[in-house]
Every structure is written in C-alpha cells, then in structure tokens.
Design a protein around this motif. Sequence first.
Motif, short mmCIF file in Angstrom:
data_model
loop_
_atom_site.label_atom_id
_atom_site.label_comp_id
_atom_site.label_asym_id
_atom_site.label_seq_id
_atom_site.Cartn_x
_atom_site.Cartn_y
_atom_site.Cartn_z
N THR A 71 0.83 -1.20 0.00
CA THR A 71 0.00 0.00 0.00
C THR A 71 0.87 1.26 0.00
O THR A 71 0.57 2.24 -0.71
N ALA A 72 1.96 1.23 0.78
CA ALA A 72 2.88 2.37 0.77
C ALA A 72 3.54 2.52 -0.60
O ALA A 72 3.70 3.63 -1.11
N GLU A 73 3.91 1.39 -1.19
CA GLU A 73 4.57 1.41 -2.50
C GLU A 73 3.69 2.03 -3.57
O GLU A 73 4.12 2.92 -4.32
N ILE A 74 2.45 1.56 -3.67
CA ILE A 74 1.59 2.03 -4.76
C ILE A 74 1.19 3.50 -4.54
O ILE A 74 1.01 4.25 -5.50
N LYS A 79 3.30 6.82 -11.10
CA LYS A 79 2.22 6.38 -11.98
C LYS A 79 1.12 5.64 -11.22
O LYS A 79 0.27 5.01 -11.82
N GLY A 80 1.18 5.70 -9.92
CA GLY A 80 0.16 5.07 -9.09
C GLY A 80 -0.59 6.11 -8.29
O GLY A 80 -1.45 6.81 -8.79
N GLY A 81 -0.22 6.21 -7.01
CA GLY A 81 -0.89 7.16 -6.14
C GLY A 81 -2.01 6.52 -5.35
O GLY A 81 -2.37 5.35 -5.56
N LEU A 82 -2.59 7.30 -4.45
CA LEU A 82 -3.65 6.80 -3.58
C LEU A 82 -4.82 6.23 -4.37
O LEU A 82 -5.46 5.26 -3.94
N SER A 288 0.24 3.28 6.18
CA SER A 288 0.97 2.94 4.95
C SER A 288 0.76 4.01 3.88
O SER A 288 1.71 4.38 3.17
N VAL A 289 -0.47 4.48 3.75
CA VAL A 289 -0.75 5.55 2.79
C VAL A 289 0.04 6.80 3.15
O VAL A 289 0.63 7.47 2.28
N LEU A 290 0.10 7.13 4.43
CA LEU A 290 0.83 8.31 4.87
C LEU A 290 2.33 8.16 4.61
O LEU A 290 3.00 9.13 4.21
N PHE A 291 2.87 6.98 4.82
CA PHE A 291 4.29 6.74 4.53
C PHE A 291 4.56 6.92 3.04
O PHE A 291 5.58 7.50 2.64
N GLY A 292 3.67 6.40 2.21
CA GLY A 292 3.83 6.56 0.77
C GLY A 292 3.76 8.02 0.36
O GLY A 292 4.53 8.49 -0.49
N ALA A 293 2.84 8.76 0.99
CA ALA A 293 2.70 10.19 0.69
C ALA A 293 3.94 10.97 1.12
O ALA A 293 4.40 11.88 0.42
N VAL A 294 4.49 10.62 2.28
CA VAL A 294 5.71 11.28 2.76
C VAL A 294 6.86 11.02 1.80
O VAL A 294 7.64 11.93 1.46
N GLY A 317 9.46 -0.73 -3.96
CA GLY A 317 8.87 -1.77 -3.13
C GLY A 317 9.36 -1.74 -1.69
O GLY A 317 8.76 -2.34 -0.81
N MET A 318 10.48 -1.02 -1.43
CA MET A 318 11.03 -0.92 -0.07
C MET A 318 10.85 0.48 0.50
O MET A 318 11.53 0.86 1.44
#
Length: 547
Positions: A71-74, A79-82, A288-294, A317-318
Amino acid sequence: MALNIPALIAAILFYLLTFTIGVWAAWKTKKDGKNSNQIELAIVANRKMNLFILLFSTTATWIGGAYINGTAEITYLPKGGLAWAQAPVGFFIGLLIGAIFFIKPMRSKNYMTMMDPLQEAYGNTMANFLFLISLIGDVFWFAAILASLGATVSVILDIQSYLAIIVSAFTVVIYTLLGGMYSVAYTDVIQLILLIFGLWMSVPFAMMNSASKSIANTVIREVYQAPWIGKIEMDYLGKWLDEILYLSLGSIPWQIYFQRVLSASSTTQARIATSVGAFGCFFMAVPSVLFGAVAASTDWNQTSYGLPSPFERGEAGMVLPIVLHYLCPTYVSVIGLGAIAAATMSSADSCLLSASSMFAHNIYKKILRKKASAKEVLLTMRLSMVLFGSAAAGLAFLSHSVYDLWFLSGELVYTILFPQICCVFYISNTNTYGSATGFLFGLLLRLLGGETSLKLPPVIHYPGCRLVDGVYVQLFPFKTFTMLVSLAIIVAVSYLSTFLFMHSIIPIHWDICNVMKGKTSTISLPRSEEVELQLNPLHGRGNESEN
C-alpha cells in the motif's frame, strides 16, 4: 552503512517473543484438549475460539507485510498514487460480503475446510485440481509476505534479506506446527498490538522530517514528483474496476478466512469478527498511505539516502522501510521494523496452516488414506507445513515487486475458485462436468490474457489492450470477465449435461462422474425401457466415491 545493532537486538527479541507465545499456545492447547478431536482442534480450534482472540486473529490475518508495504509502495509510485491503492477498499468490501453471504452456508454443515463443500459437490478428482489453485495462492502469498519482510530488514539492519526470510519462515513453521490454530490465533493478538503501536507511532516522525514537504501541499501539486493522490484516466477505468472487483470478491474464497469463520463458536460471532476485521483492515492501511505520501513529498537529496530517488533506483517496493530508516530516529525505525515483522508473521502462519490443513484433511484423509488415524493425519499436516514453508521461502528469494507478487497470488483464486464456491452455495444442481469445464476455461482464459510479472505476453488482446513501455497492458476488465465466463460455463454445462442424460441424448452409461445417480426421473433408454434412479444426498452434483 554498518550493522544496526539496536535494531538487530529488537528484532531478536521480537522473534523470541513471538516464538514463546506460539509455543505456550501449543502447550495450552495440548493441556486443555486432551479429550478433544485432535484434527478439529488443530484446524478449527474445536470451534470454540474466544471472541476477543477471534477479533484480533481475523483482523491480523489480512494485514500482512505485503499489504502494509504494498500500500505504501503504490501510493508513492508516480504512476500510481492513492487512487490506485485499492487493497484497503477491496478487502473492506470483500470481508463484508463474506460476512453477509458466505458465513452461514459454510457453518451450516460444520465443515472443516473451505474445500469440504467443493469436494462434497464435485467429487475427489475436482477437489484435487481446486486444491492446487488454493495451494498456489497460499504459497505465493506466503512468499510475498516473506519477501516484504526481507526487504524491510535489509534496509533497516543492513543485512542480507535472505537471512530474514529464512529465520521468519523457520519461526512460523515451528510454532504453527506445534500448536495449529490456537498458536496462530494467540500470536496474532500480540502481533496486531505491535503493528498498531509501531506504525502509528512512526508516522508523526516521518511527516515532521525537515527533508519532507507537507503532504497537504503535494496531494494535488507536483513538487518532487507527480501528486501522491494519483488519478484514474478514463482509458484505465476498466482496469481500475477490474482490480477493485478482484480484491473484493477474490478475497473471499481463501481458507485463511474460512478457518476463522469455522473456528468461531457461533455464526453471529463469526460475522462480528469478520465485520470488525473489515474496518480493521481499512484503519491499518492509513499509516501505509501516509508513509507513501511522505516518500513522494521528500527531497531525498537532503537525506543520507541521497539521489536518485527510490523510484529511480527501482526500490519503490522498499519505500516504507526506507522512510522509517532515513526519515525517523533510530529507535523509531526499530519499532517500525517490529511492526512490519508482526504484520508479516500474522499472515504467514495463517497461509501455512491453511495449505497444510486442506492437504491433510481433504487430500490425504479423504482421498489418499481414507483409513488414516488422527495421529497420521496430524503428522501429514506437520510434514506438509515444512514442505510448503520451504517452497514459499524459496519463491521469496526470487521476488522483485512486492505488489505484483501479492496481486498474482490471488489471480487464479478469483477467476477459478470464486465461481466454484458461488455455485456450490447458491446455484443448485451444478455438477462435476460443469465444475471441470469452468475450471479449464477459467484457467485458459486467464493465462491467455497475459501476465506481466511472469513475462507472459497476452494471446487474447481484449478491447483497449495497448503497449505501454514495451509491455502489453489489458485495460479491459479481463479478470472479472474471465471469472464471469467461468461461472456461466459451470452453470450452462451442468444443466446441459443433466438435460442430455435425462433425455437419453447421451447414453446414461457414459455418465462417468455419476451425476445422474442423484436424479429421480424417468429416463428413456435406447430400448424404450424406463428406469427410475434412486435419490442421492448429493442431489446429483457428483458421486464422491466414484470421483
């Protein structure tokens, strides 16, 4: 980088804690269940699981390392995002659908595994093939989970990922082997608590790092990369809907889910646990979404990670462990590592128990050794845990994208198993001929649709299929189309075969699956003789002893 000693010590302590709880649960199970059915105790906890434990176990099972990291990765991917982080919504919908439509019929006959109603309806031969699909799903999911943990540990501890994979697989196999469902459930409690505490505690530190812009400023505005909210272009709407349906409906026909449903002391408790699990899955996706956004809002040149970015290095992926390690204090990253390890273990043991339960109960006991004793079945179950755990660990060494491997693990389950289980519970008089034909067409159509992660180019180019960066992408919702075709074929072939036999268009002695043995009807034979067939409890779906 040097070996992170504090994180290593914390990781060792976490594994010891998990192992100790698992072994204690095994001892408690053995002590309290001396006069119980040992097979039922190992697989479904004697159908007496405490509601509190069941709530934690059902929630923890779906929140695996692949779910957290993926979830963080995507969310982070340019080219992904929330908008493309569909797993939280998909699992939420799927668990609610399961609670409403599938819990009651599964519990009505006190089944032991998800495979029981399929085996009862379509016979042993079909059970073998359907089990293989479920086994592939469990092993691939287990592999994705281990791979995600390996990636996390390699970043935070600066050690080789294969060490984490081996240690994790060994720990999971041992305590699951000793205690069965109770060990899995009790360890789920501590794992979920650690996961909630570890991830939510880490989020503020990552968001307040000076190298990161406010995620509110980058949600729709490009700063270091595309806005992390993402977007769904009209051309990709079919693909987006396909994946939402796949995650929702495809999350139902899994033994790890039904194992908890069947372990509950009542249908009501099973529904409560599933509903709470649905909201729990959604809630635990937020960090996870917040980590991806950060990660998408960070100037990596201001950190010791430097440039190029994780995406440009092929390390998207990491991204969650990278954020933990480079944007959080050491002690916070250590706690975050424990959270991810907890998520990994909570789903890994469930996959292992799922596959071994179905193999021992449905394949070994019901097909290979019908007179096998309870001790023999339990031994088979434990040996299969070692085999399946080793296979998953081996696959984890080969994985490259957590999200791709995680998606792949459920593809065949969705397109093949979901139609089968729908027909068993809600469409009467489907039979072995329909099941077999639907299986073959579902498998064939899915493979002909292509699979990027396996480097299989599509043979069937559905409407909108296009070449993107040298890879064919199916924009048509072909997974759901394949599932619906499989469902339609099961029903059509079942009713057609019954009609043809009933009217002697096909000679009755060609009924090799004995589906007509359960029909009470007057059938005109070639000599115009009339015979009345006796009623069979399987109501004409297939004769288990003959299959």
